[in-house]
Design a protein around this motif. Structure first.
Motif, PDB file in Angstrom:
ATOM      1  N   GLY A 268       3.148  -6.029  -2.102  1.00 45.23           N
ATOM      2  CA  GLY A 268       2.193  -5.695  -1.041  1.00 45.23           C
ATOM      3  C   GLY A 268       1.761  -6.936  -0.296  1.00 45.23           C
ATOM      4  O   GLY A 268       2.180  -8.048  -0.622  1.00 45.23           O
ATOM      5  N   GLU A 269       0.905  -6.731   0.685  1.00 48.70           N
ATOM      6  CA  GLU A 269       0.436  -7.881   1.451  1.00 48.70           C
ATOM      7  C   GLU A 269      -0.466  -8.767   0.601  1.00 48.70           C
ATOM      8  O   GLU A 269      -0.509  -9.976   0.772  1.00 48.70           O
ATOM      9  N   LYS A 270      -1.184  -8.125  -0.323  1.00 48.99           N
ATOM     10  CA  LYS A 270      -2.122  -8.905  -1.121  1.00 48.99           C
ATOM     11  C   LYS A 270      -1.680  -9.089  -2.562  1.00 48.99           C
ATOM     12  O   LYS A 270      -1.933 -10.085  -3.187  1.00 48.99           O
ATOM     13  N   LYS A 272       1.246  -7.775  -5.993  1.00 48.19           N
ATOM     14  CA  LYS A 272       2.483  -7.093  -6.327  1.00 48.19           C
ATOM     15  C   LYS A 272       2.455  -6.586  -7.760  1.00 48.19           C
ATOM     16  O   LYS A 272       1.681  -7.075  -8.584  1.00 48.19           O
ATOM     17  N   PRO A 293      -1.273  -2.191   1.804  1.00 44.95           N
ATOM     18  CA  PRO A 293      -0.028  -1.903   2.513  1.00 44.95           C
ATOM     19  C   PRO A 293       1.171  -2.646   1.920  1.00 44.95           C
ATOM     20  O   PRO A 293       1.071  -3.817   1.584  1.00 44.95           O
ATOM     21  N   THR A 295       4.872  -4.411   1.757  1.00 46.12           N
ATOM     22  CA  THR A 295       5.774  -5.139   2.645  1.00 46.12           C
ATOM     23  C   THR A 295       7.220  -4.966   2.200  1.00 46.12           C
ATOM     24  O   THR A 295       8.120  -4.950   3.014  1.00 46.12           O
ATOM     25  N   GLU A 296       7.417  -4.847   0.895  1.00 45.24           N
ATOM     26  CA  GLU A 296       8.786  -4.647   0.432  1.00 45.24           C
ATOM     27  C   GLU A 296       8.803  -4.016  -0.944  1.00 45.24           C
ATOM     28  O   GLU A 296       7.903  -4.234  -1.754  1.00 45.24           O
ATOM     29  N   GLN A 330      10.826  -0.488   2.857  1.00 47.31           N
ATOM     30  CA  GLN A 330       9.382  -0.581   3.064  1.00 47.31           C
ATOM     31  C   GLN A 330       8.574   0.574   2.516  1.00 47.31           C
ATOM     32  O   GLN A 330       7.359   0.494   2.438  1.00 47.31           O
TER      33      GLN A 330
END
Lengths: 611, 136
Positions: A268-270, A272, A293, A295-296, A330
């Motif tokens: 995530g953006e913040k 994992k 959100p 990201t990968e 995503q």
């Protein structure tokens, strides 16, 4: 006065809208057309479909292609999806320890327990113990019945029979002492001889009660608690069948094996986190919600999920001329399912249900090479082409022509590969999101849960209602209504469950009863589309609050489905949202939103230029 | 001479000529007994009674089958002559029988299958097809 065309190339269909502009920014949409997309969207193959669609829309208007002054192409969303299924448990039965199947006509009734013995050896059998006789297909039923009768006359205790051919009733009718008989056992040579076995046949319309209960199996075979735990999968696999055989072999081993299903890494953006696919869909989706959100998402290589991830990334890399390493998955959606699996070491092709997780992945990149396609098309039709307009904005613009809508309006685009949502606020600001999982995933679930191994049949079950052919001249639809035919139906359809397609009834070549197929179809649609509708709307709603959306219009291929719109409407009802299929320009239904949006946007530009 | 099977069936399901729910089988004179047994076994395995009637005049299998189907309470009839076996239903036109087996197709598998299909036609169960025969 000029004629322009809006062209929307989707994953599955290519749509066109033809409009007349009067030069003062007033627009009049004259006709539309829809064809199947040729090739993957964004590739040069698309031109064939586009020209077909343009011809289809222009022909009724009597306007030649060269009279068009402009063709507008959508900036297609560079989103593709793929699906895979990962099995978590499977029942492994070594040494052939059970038969549980549904021959249409077994013989006799009741439960018998004895030692397996071949028909030839019956004369030598001891008379002080019970026997279960094995009758191979090479023996005629008259002879088989006679030999069994001779044995019982000689005071031998025959308590059951296992028969290879469909002779159960014929043999039973000729026996002096009735016994339960299981017939149509394909691999009779695999039935071990001299082993303790139990045969059960239930009355017509009933299913076995003893051999589907682990404690009754334990009673029959004198099993200890550990052994009883081992036979539990057998008992479960025999539930609902009309006849069954359980054989206890000394080395026989049954186990429910958990298969290592691989791991997902959510970045995530913040933060994992990793999650085991084997933990099930709920755990995966909870983790996804936690990390948002995203990201990968990465998958462990060498697993089914890993293979699927590689596949989508490769397709997208090819399409966009980017290295595979630059392509990232995503979004994923996971659902729990039960899939029938052929039991290893089976005697009559019996199945047991295994747990599985279905997964769909979505890849989004920068841009599809639409300019390349535009140049190619321009050369072929000699009409200026313009690529423009973000797909989501165009779709909203088109959807807003639906009578009875106004911002804040959200559209849910229920496609094949992805579920997309966009929201337009009163201010005109548009926000959109693409999520993994849509129609293709529903097809996969239906295919696997019914054990069809045939995508086309699964697709048919998804798209059409079911019916049962009850006589040569009529069928009963799944809602109970009856339809008569003036000409006799194909005898191959007789007595079968069918899908009611536009070309008439098509048989579903499986034994499952109609209600079960209908339930699996409905559940598959709910698992994907209801879950995704909520996920998607939450992401575009103001402040993540679905209640602040006033109207939801459904567009895309799956919006035409006969039951999906109802399912989504049911769940959105709770949030007080008006939900329905879009009706673009009051006539198109949920189709043509993007193509219509393109010509409307062009008219708006013209208006600004002239004023 | 009546075969064991015929006698067994009549014992189970009643005497010839008595109105009762059964698939009717009308047989032209001088037809081999063997044919008939396979058909009867097909019906028996499916648990549906049959009723045999031997005709005195030479008549085609198609007509016999249609007559049998029209008069049978289960609406299903089979007609047999020396060269053909035909399965018919009351709702079908005489010239369009459901299945028709020609002389070269009269083997035990096909005959038993035809008997089973006669029963299934009444029961509303899917019919058995083995690579096109008996086919329509």
């Amino acid at each position: 006065m000029t004629y322009i065309a809006g062209v929307d190339i989707g994953n599955n269909s290519t749509e066109v809208a033809i409009a007349r502009l009067n030069g003062r920014g007033e627009v009049n949409v004259l006709s539309s057309a829809l064809v199947r997309t040729v090739g993957i969207k964004g590739t040069l193959q698309n031109t064939h479909g586009i020209i077909d669609a343009l011809d289809g829309a222009l022909n009724p208007l009597d306007i030649p292609l060269k009279d068009l002054s402009l063709v507008l192409l959508n900036e297609a969303t560079p989103v593709i999806g793929d699906v895979a299924m990962e099995t978590i448990t499977e029942t492994v039965i070594t040494e052939s320890a059970m038969i549980g199947h549904n021959p249409s006509t077994p013989g006799g009734m009741g439960l018998g327990r004895g030692t397996t013995i071949s028909l030839e050896k019956l004369d030598e059998a001891a008379s002080d113990e019970p026997w279960i006789v094995i009758i191979p297909g090479t023996v005629d039923f008259l002879e088989a019945a006679e030999r069994v009768n001779r044995a019982t006359s000689a005071k031998k205790d025959i308590v059951g029979a296992i028969v290879q051919k469909d002779d159960g009733v014929l043999i039973h009718n000729r026996l002096h002492h009735p016994i339960p008989i299981v017939d149509e056992v394909l691999h009779i040579d695999r039935v071990p001889l001299g082993m303790s076995a139990a045969v059960e046949v239930a009355a017509p319309g009933r299913s076995v009660v003893k051999l589907s209960n682990p404690y009754d199996i334990a009673t029959q075979f004198d099993l200890d608690p550990d052994e009883t735990r081992h036979v539990h999968p057998i008992a479960r696999a025999l539930m609902g069948t009309r006849s069954a055989v359980v054989i206890k072999t000394p080395k026989g081993d049954i186990e429910e094996r958990r298969i290592p299903a691989g791991k997902l890494l959510l970045i995530g953006e913040k933060k994992k986190a990793g999650v085991e696919v084997g933990k099930g869909a709920e755990a995966i989706m909870a983790q996804v919600a936690e990390i948002l959100p995203l990201t990968e998402i990465r998958a462990e290589t060498g697993t089914n999920v890993g293979g699927m991830f590689e596949n989508v990334r490769n397709v997208m890399a090819d399409l966009t001329d980017q290295p595979v390493s630059a392509i990232r998955v995503q979004d994923i959606i996971a659902v729990d399912t039960l899939v029938p699996q052929k039991v290893l070491g089976s005697l009559a092709d019996e199945c047991a249900l295994g747990n599985a997780v279905g997964l769909a992945a979505m890849v989004e990149t920068h841009k599809l090479p639409m300019q390349r396609l535009a140049r190619e098309l321009e050369e072929q039709i000699a009409v200026p082409i313009c690529v423009g307009g973000v797909e989501a904005d165009m779709a909203i613009l088109g959807a807003l022509t639906t009578p009875g809508t106004r911002p804040p309006l959200a559209i849910l685009d229920l496609g094949g590969g992805s579920t997309d949502a966009s929201l337009i606020r009163e201010s005109g600001e548009v926000r959109s999101v693409h999520l993994a999982g849509a129609g293709d995933m529903v097809t996969l679930l239906i295919n696997k849960e019914l054990g069809l191994e045939n995508r086309e049949v699964a697709e048919n079950i998804k798209r059409h209602t079911l019916a049962k052919i009850e006589s040569l001249f009529h069928m009963r639809h799944e809602d109970g209504s009856v339809e008569f035919f003036s000409e006799a139906l194909d005898p191959r359809l007789f007595g079968r469950v069918v899908v009611v397609t536009d070309d008439g009834p098509k048989p579903v070549e499986i034994k499952e009863p109609l209600p079960k197929i209908a339930v699996i179809r409905k559940e598959a649609k709910k698992k994907i589309f209801v879950q995704n509708a909520l996920r998607a709307l939450k992401r575009v709603a103001p402040g993540g609050n679905i209640r602040l959306i006033g109207f939801v219009a459904l567009v895309g291929g799956s919006a035409l489905d006969f039951e999906i719109p109802g399912m989504i409407s049911d769940v959105l009802m709770e949030y007080g949202i008006v939900t329905g299929r879009a009706n673009v320009r009051g006539i198109e239904g949920p189709r043509n939103a993007v193509a219509t949006g393109l010509v409307l946007a062009q008219a708006k530009r013209e208006r600004i230029e002239t004023s | 001479m009546k075969s064991d099977t015929e006698r067994a069936i009549q014992e189970r399901f009643g005497k010839q000529g008595v109105e009762m729910p059964a698939v009717r089988i009308f047989i032209a004179p001088l037809v081999s007994r063997e044919f008939i047994n396979y058909i009867l076994w097909g019906l028996e395995e499916e648990g549906i009674p049959a009723e045999l009637k031997e005709m005195e005049d030479e008549t085609s299998a198609v007509l016999l089958a249609k007559l049998a189907a029209d008069s049978a309470s289960l609406n299903v009839g089979i007609g047999i002559d020396k060269a053909k076996v035909v399965l018919h239903h009351r709702d079908l036109l005489q010239e369009n029988p459901l299945f028709s087996l020609g002389a070269e197709e009269l083997n035990r598998t096909n005959l038993r299958c035809l008997g089973a299909n006669a029963a299934r036609l009444f029961k509303g169960s899917p019919l058995i097809f083995q690579d096109g025969s008996p086919g329509s």
